[in-house]
Design a protein around this motif. Structure first.
Motif, PDB file in Angstrom:
ATOM      1  N   ARG A  25      16.346 -20.046  80.516  1.00  0.00           N
ATOM      2  CA  ARG A  25      16.775 -18.636  81.305  1.00  0.00           C
ATOM      3  C   ARG A  25      18.234 -18.300  80.940  1.00  0.00           C
ATOM      4  N   VAL A  26      18.667 -16.963  80.941  1.00  0.00           N
ATOM      5  CA  VAL A  26      19.849 -16.275  81.032  1.00  0.00           C
ATOM      6  C   VAL A  26      19.795 -15.162  81.785  1.00  0.00           C
ATOM      7  N   SER A  27      20.917 -15.057  82.493  1.00  0.00           N
ATOM      8  CA  SER A  27      21.069 -13.591  83.145  1.00  0.00           C
ATOM      9  C   SER A  27      21.672 -12.774  82.385  1.00  0.00           C
ATOM     10  N   SER A  28      21.593 -11.516  82.802  1.00  0.00           N
ATOM     11  CA  SER A  28      22.127 -10.416  81.818  1.00  0.00           C
ATOM     12  C   SER A  28      23.448 -10.719  81.131  1.00  0.00           C
ATOM     13  N   THR A  29      24.178 -11.414  82.083  1.00  0.00           N
ATOM     14  CA  THR A  29      25.758 -11.645  81.531  1.00  0.00           C
ATOM     15  C   THR A  29      26.038 -13.017  80.965  1.00  0.00           C
ATOM     16  N   GLU A  30      24.872 -13.811  80.638  1.00  0.00           N
ATOM     17  CA  GLU A  30      25.007 -14.987  80.139  1.00  0.00           C
ATOM     18  C   GLU A  30      24.511 -15.149  78.728  1.00  0.00           C
ATOM     19  N   GLN A  31      24.158 -14.073  78.133  1.00  0.00           N
ATOM     20  CA  GLN A  31      23.464 -13.974  76.803  1.00  0.00           C
ATOM     21  C   GLN A  31      24.233 -14.837  75.733  1.00  0.00           C
ATOM     22  N   ALA A  32      25.491 -14.967  75.759  1.00  0.00           N
ATOM     23  CA  ALA A  32      26.455 -15.125  74.814  1.00  0.00           C
ATOM     24  C   ALA A  32      27.394 -16.648  75.247  1.00  0.00           C
ATOM     25  N   GLU A  33      27.151 -16.816  76.344  1.00  0.00           N
ATOM     26  CA  GLU A  33      27.988 -18.329  76.814  1.00  0.00           C
ATOM     27  C   GLU A  33      27.628 -19.588  75.907  1.00  0.00           C
ATOM     28  N   GLU A  34      28.568 -20.086  75.250  1.00  0.00           N
ATOM     29  CA  GLU A  34      28.329 -21.307  74.446  1.00  0.00           C
ATOM     30  C   GLU A  34      27.352 -22.184  74.949  1.00  0.00           C
ATOM     31  N   GLY A  35      26.329 -22.393  74.273  1.00  0.00           N
ATOM     32  CA  GLY A  35      25.595 -23.455  74.582  1.00  0.00           C
ATOM     33  C   GLY A  35      24.250 -23.055  75.613  1.00  0.00           C
ATOM     34  N   LEU A  36      24.477 -21.765  76.114  1.00  0.00           N
ATOM     35  CA  LEU A  36      23.492 -21.344  76.807  1.00  0.00           C
ATOM     36  C   LEU A  36      22.407 -20.278  76.148  1.00  0.00           C
ATOM     37  N   SER A  37      22.703 -20.069  75.151  1.00  0.00           N
ATOM     38  CA  SER A  37      21.686 -18.883  74.732  1.00  0.00           C
ATOM     39  C   SER A  37      20.400 -19.321  74.717  1.00  0.00           C
ATOM     40  N   LEU A  38      19.345 -18.642  74.796  1.00  0.00           N
ATOM     41  CA  LEU A  38      17.915 -18.988  74.733  1.00  0.00           C
ATOM     42  C   LEU A  38      17.577 -19.698  73.648  1.00  0.00           C
ATOM     43  N   GLY A  39      18.108 -19.708  72.282  1.00  0.00           N
ATOM     44  CA  GLY A  39      17.778 -20.327  71.405  1.00  0.00           C
ATOM     45  C   GLY A  39      18.209 -21.840  71.556  1.00  0.00           C
ATOM     46  N   ALA A  40      19.521 -21.877  72.124  1.00  0.00           N
ATOM     47  CA  ALA A  40      20.246 -23.221  72.008  1.00  0.00           C
ATOM     48  C   ALA A  40      19.464 -23.905  73.166  1.00  0.00           C
ATOM     49  N   GLN A  41      18.814 -23.310  73.989  1.00  0.00           N
ATOM     50  CA  GLN A  41      18.272 -24.118  75.461  1.00  0.00           C
ATOM     51  C   GLN A  41      17.084 -24.681  74.705  1.00  0.00           C
ATOM     52  N   GLU A  42      16.396 -23.658  74.047  1.00  0.00           N
ATOM     53  CA  GLU A  42      14.950 -24.207  73.489  1.00  0.00           C
ATOM     54  C   GLU A  42      15.098 -25.345  72.479  1.00  0.00           C
ATOM     55  N   ASP A  43      16.217 -25.154  71.782  1.00  0.00           N
ATOM     56  CA  ASP A  43      16.368 -26.323  70.838  1.00  0.00           C
ATOM     57  C   ASP A  43      16.644 -27.922  71.328  1.00  0.00           C
ATOM     58  N   THR A  44      17.373 -27.724  72.302  1.00  0.00           N
ATOM     59  CA  THR A  44      17.632 -28.892  73.229  1.00  0.00           C
ATOM     60  C   THR A  44      16.630 -29.521  73.791  1.00  0.00           C
ATOM     61  N   ILE A  45      15.611 -28.338  74.541  1.00  0.00           N
ATOM     62  CA  ILE A  45      14.230 -29.056  75.022  1.00  0.00           C
ATOM     63  C   ILE A  45      13.539 -29.526  74.048  1.00  0.00           C
ATOM     64  N   ASN A  46      13.370 -28.964  72.718  1.00  0.00           N
ATOM     65  CA  ASN A  46      12.684 -29.762  71.951  1.00  0.00           C
ATOM     66  C   ASN A  46      12.959 -31.070  71.408  1.00  0.00           C
ATOM     67  N   ARG A  47      14.322 -31.017  71.347  1.00  0.00           N
ATOM     68  CA  ARG A  47      15.007 -32.362  70.846  1.00  0.00           C
ATOM     69  C   ARG A  47      14.685 -33.334  71.870  1.00  0.00           C
ATOM     70  N   TYR A  48      14.656 -32.955  73.160  1.00  0.00           N
ATOM     71  CA  TYR A  48      14.475 -33.964  74.159  1.00  0.00           C
ATOM     72  C   TYR A  48      12.823 -34.499  74.252  1.00  0.00           C
ATOM     73  N   CYS A  49      11.944 -33.267  73.825  1.00  0.00           N
ATOM     74  CA  CYS A  49      10.744 -33.532  73.826  1.00  0.00           C
ATOM     75  C   CYS A  49      10.300 -34.623  72.349  1.00  0.00           C
ATOM     76  N   GLN A  50      10.958 -34.617  71.626  1.00  0.00           N
ATOM     77  CA  GLN A  50      10.604 -35.464  70.268  1.00  0.00           C
ATOM     78  C   GLN A  50      11.233 -36.716  70.880  1.00  0.00           C
ATOM     79  N   MET A  51      12.302 -36.871  71.298  1.00  0.00           N
ATOM     80  CA  MET A  51      12.889 -38.172  71.733  1.00  0.00           C
ATOM     81  C   MET A  51      11.855 -38.663  72.703  1.00  0.00           C
ATOM     82  N   ARG A  52      11.378 -38.258  73.408  1.00  0.00           N
ATOM     83  CA  ARG A  52      10.708 -38.846  74.724  1.00  0.00           C
ATOM     84  C   ARG A  52       8.972 -38.974  74.279  1.00  0.00           C
ATOM     85  N   TRP A  53       8.699 -37.942  73.727  1.00  0.00           N
ATOM     86  CA  TRP A  53       7.127 -38.062  73.620  1.00  0.00           C
ATOM     87  C   TRP A  53       6.711 -37.551  71.912  1.00  0.00           C
ATOM     88  N   ASP A  54       7.883 -37.631  71.136  1.00  0.00           N
ATOM     89  CA  ASP A  54       7.475 -37.451  69.677  1.00  0.00           C
ATOM     90  C   ASP A  54       6.643 -36.088  69.370  1.00  0.00           C
TER      91      ASP A  54
END
Length: 228
Positions: A8-37
């Motif tokens: 999630r991002v609010s309308s004013t959070e689109q550009a905050e470093e590390g909080l973009s939707l793409g960056a969030q999804e990448d981190t989520i998938n890295r976590y899933c790879q680490m925990r459940w491959d």
């Protein structure tokens, strides 16, 4: 068993470093790879919505997530404040989900993954939810103070804020997330990149424009024309 992500991002959070939707999804998938491959089976994306003004069940994508996830599933988020900005909403929703046998994982809490299906994780959850609401209330208070100051000085704003600012009531206040994107644009411009290359780089980093779309030469050029 399915693994779901939520960003999630609010309308004013689109550009905050590390909080973009793409960056969030990448981190989520890295976590899933680490925990459940594996990657998350599905990531629910909520753009332009405030978690301080709307509970999870009141958000369009949030409702869809809650109606989809079932016993035995896992929910992975980038950080707890991506899902909740109100303590009561967080505690009530997470209690309901865990009682249904759904595990909730926060992939990037202070740089460490957190499994709130454990007692230690649950204790930390309460602290983080309190901090998330505190930060939102503090930001709201600062905004109101800024509005009062602007009003006392007789400074009004138009209905459309310039990029780098946002509308609050009848006044224009600084938008730190968009300011950050402007800084990145200027750094890239000063490094020798043109508007087309800057737009491509922003899109690769997962940043989106104010409307949630891709950056283009036309949308970048006006913002970097005075950077030389």
């Amino acid at each position: 068993m399915s693994i779901y992500g939520y960003t999630r991002v609010s309308s004013t959070e689109q550009a905050e470093e590390g909080l973009s939707l793409g960056a969030q999804e990448d981190t989520i998938n890295r976590y899933c790879q680490m925990r459940w491959d594996c990657n998350a089976d599905n990531v629910f994306v909520e753009a332009g919505v405030s978690a301080f003004k709307r509970d999870l069940a009141e958000r369009k994508v949030g409702r869809r997530l809650l109606s989809t996830i079932k016993r035995g599933d896992k929910l992975v988020v980038y950080r707890l404040d991506r899902v909740f900005r109100i303590l009561i909403d967080g505690l009530a929703t997470i209690t309901d989900l865990t009682q249904k046998g759904i595990e909730i994982h926060a992939a990037n809490e202070g740089g460490n993954s957190m499994d709130i299906s454990t007692s230690t994780g649950w204790s930390f959850l309460v602290v983080r939810l309190m901090m998330a609401e505190f930060e939102s209330r503090q930001t709201s208070e600062r905004t109101k103070l800024g509005m009062r100051k602007a009003r006392s000085e007789g400074r009004a704003i138009s209905s459309q804020a310039n990029y780098g600012y946002r509308i609050e009531g009848s006044f224009e206040v600084e938008n730190p997330e968009e300011i950050r994107v402007l800084q990145i644009m200027r750094e890239l411009k000063l490094s020798g990149l043109g508007s087309t290359a800057i737009a491509l780089r922003l899109n690769q980093l997962g940043f989106r424009n104010r409307m949630g779309g891709l950056w283009t030469k036309q949308t970048v050029s006006p913002k970097v024309k005075n950077c030389d």
